[in-house]
Design an enzyme around this catalytic site. Sequence first.
Site, short mmCIF file in Angstrom:
data_model
loop_
_atom_site.label_atom_id
_atom_site.label_comp_id
_atom_site.label_asym_id
_atom_site.label_seq_id
_atom_site.Cartn_x
_atom_site.Cartn_y
_atom_site.Cartn_z
N LYS A 220 0.80 -1.23 0.00
CA LYS A 220 0.00 0.00 0.00
C LYS A 220 0.84 1.27 0.00
O LYS A 220 2.03 1.26 0.32
CB LYS A 220 -0.97 -0.01 1.18
CG LYS A 220 -2.20 -0.89 0.88
CD LYS A 220 -3.28 -0.79 1.90
CE LYS A 220 -4.47 -1.66 1.45
NZ LYS A 220 -5.49 -1.79 2.49
N ARG A 255 -3.81 -10.18 4.82
CA ARG A 255 -4.21 -10.14 3.40
C ARG A 255 -3.04 -9.60 2.58
O ARG A 255 -2.65 -8.46 2.77
CB ARG A 255 -5.44 -9.23 3.27
CG ARG A 255 -5.99 -9.07 1.87
CD ARG A 255 -7.17 -8.09 1.89
NE ARG A 255 -7.74 -7.94 0.58
CZ ARG A 255 -7.29 -7.07 -0.34
NH1 ARG A 255 -6.25 -6.30 -0.08
NH2 ARG A 255 -7.89 -6.99 -1.52
N1 HH2 Z 1 -7.67 -3.37 1.10
C1 HH2 Z 1 -8.04 -3.37 -0.18
C2 HH2 Z 1 -9.12 -4.13 -0.61
N2 HH2 Z 1 -9.81 -4.90 0.26
N3 HH2 Z 1 -10.15 -5.69 2.45
C3 HH2 Z 1 -9.82 -5.68 3.74
N4 HH2 Z 1 -10.50 -6.43 4.63
N5 HH2 Z 1 -8.76 -4.95 4.21
C4 HH2 Z 1 -8.02 -4.16 3.39
O1 HH2 Z 1 -7.08 -3.49 3.88
C5 HH2 Z 1 -8.36 -4.13 2.00
C6 HH2 Z 1 -9.46 -4.91 1.56
C7 HH2 Z 1 -7.28 -2.52 -1.16
O2 HH2 Z 1 -6.07 -3.12 -1.29
P1 HH2 Z 1 -5.06 -2.96 -2.51
O3 HH2 Z 1 -4.13 -4.08 -2.38
O4 HH2 Z 1 -4.49 -1.60 -2.54
O5 HH2 Z 1 -5.90 -3.13 -3.77
P2 HH2 Z 1 -6.32 -4.49 -4.37
O6 HH2 Z 1 -6.75 -5.34 -3.24
O7 HH2 Z 1 -7.42 -4.16 -5.26
O8 HH2 Z 1 -5.09 -5.05 -5.05
#
Ligand code: HH2
Length: 281
Positions: A220, A255
């Site tokens: 991030k 995650r």
């Molecule tokens: N962050 C992203 C998406 N879903 N869900 C949860 N529970 N917690 C998070 O921090 C979270 C989430 C966004 O993450 P990013 O990796 O920037 O984007 P993407 O997941 O679309 O690759």
Amino acid sequence: MMLCGRYTLDLTRPRVMGILNVTPDSFSDGGRFDALPRALAHAEQLLAEGAELLDIGGESTRPYADPVSPEQEIDRVLPLLERLQGCGVPLSLDTRRTAVMRAALDVGIDLVNDVSALEDEGAFALMAAHDVGVCLMHKQGNPGSMQQDPRYRDVVAEVGAYLQRRVELCLAAGIRRERLLVDPGFGFGKTLEHNLDLLRALPELEGQAGVPLLVGMSRKTMLGAITGEQIPAERLGASVAVALEAARRGAAVIRVHDVKATRQALQVLVALDQNSSSREN
Ligand code: HH2
């Protein structure tokens, strides 16, 4: 033990959730047609690297991302969910729409990961009628504008109170505590300082909510701010470091994009936490 649809998850050691996005390539027409095989190949890779859950998302919730209609989201995730039935790990659906949750439940999912903590109409009732796990995340504002000027009087107190309230609403709706996870929502309407305060306060947040924590900091912007690294995929070292720090502070599900490196780091942590056989503690 967490009740998670067709699975029961032992959260006495931290679990790695692999991120599987099925968002088509915007700059080439071809992208639309090979989005499914590409996502399937990516799923196989995540599983081979040791992902213990897969988090499937058809809407990008990144800052400034374009909105997607529920129909588009369903069209993206359903074929993938169908193909991943029987992959051996819980399938998590990253969505904030009740309609998408409903369609996916018909196919088979084990966890709903909702960045808006069941704020869409009908979401509580739908979750009460099923036995999937539910992750409740905090965010301030919406993806289009949330990073413009996030403000809190006391970020830990406000996020903690919000998550506690969402847990209480779930319990009141008949969703058992054993099905719940909470997430402070790193980067969702938060400055670097807010994110670091929340990371430090994970034990407090978990205690207040009374349910295990899921955290997502992988690649991030906050890690770009700390390291100066502009390219998200080049933030592996920082991503692993925050995963480890979160796990040390009690996070149960992490995650991540980079499953193999994260699992290795967590395996070291687990080994260290086990009682030494040859020395008095
Ligand atoms: N962050 C992203 C998406 N879903 N869900 C949860 N529970 N917690 C998070 O921090 C979270 C989430 C966004 O993450 P990013 O990796 O920037 O984007 P993407 O997941 O679309 O690759």
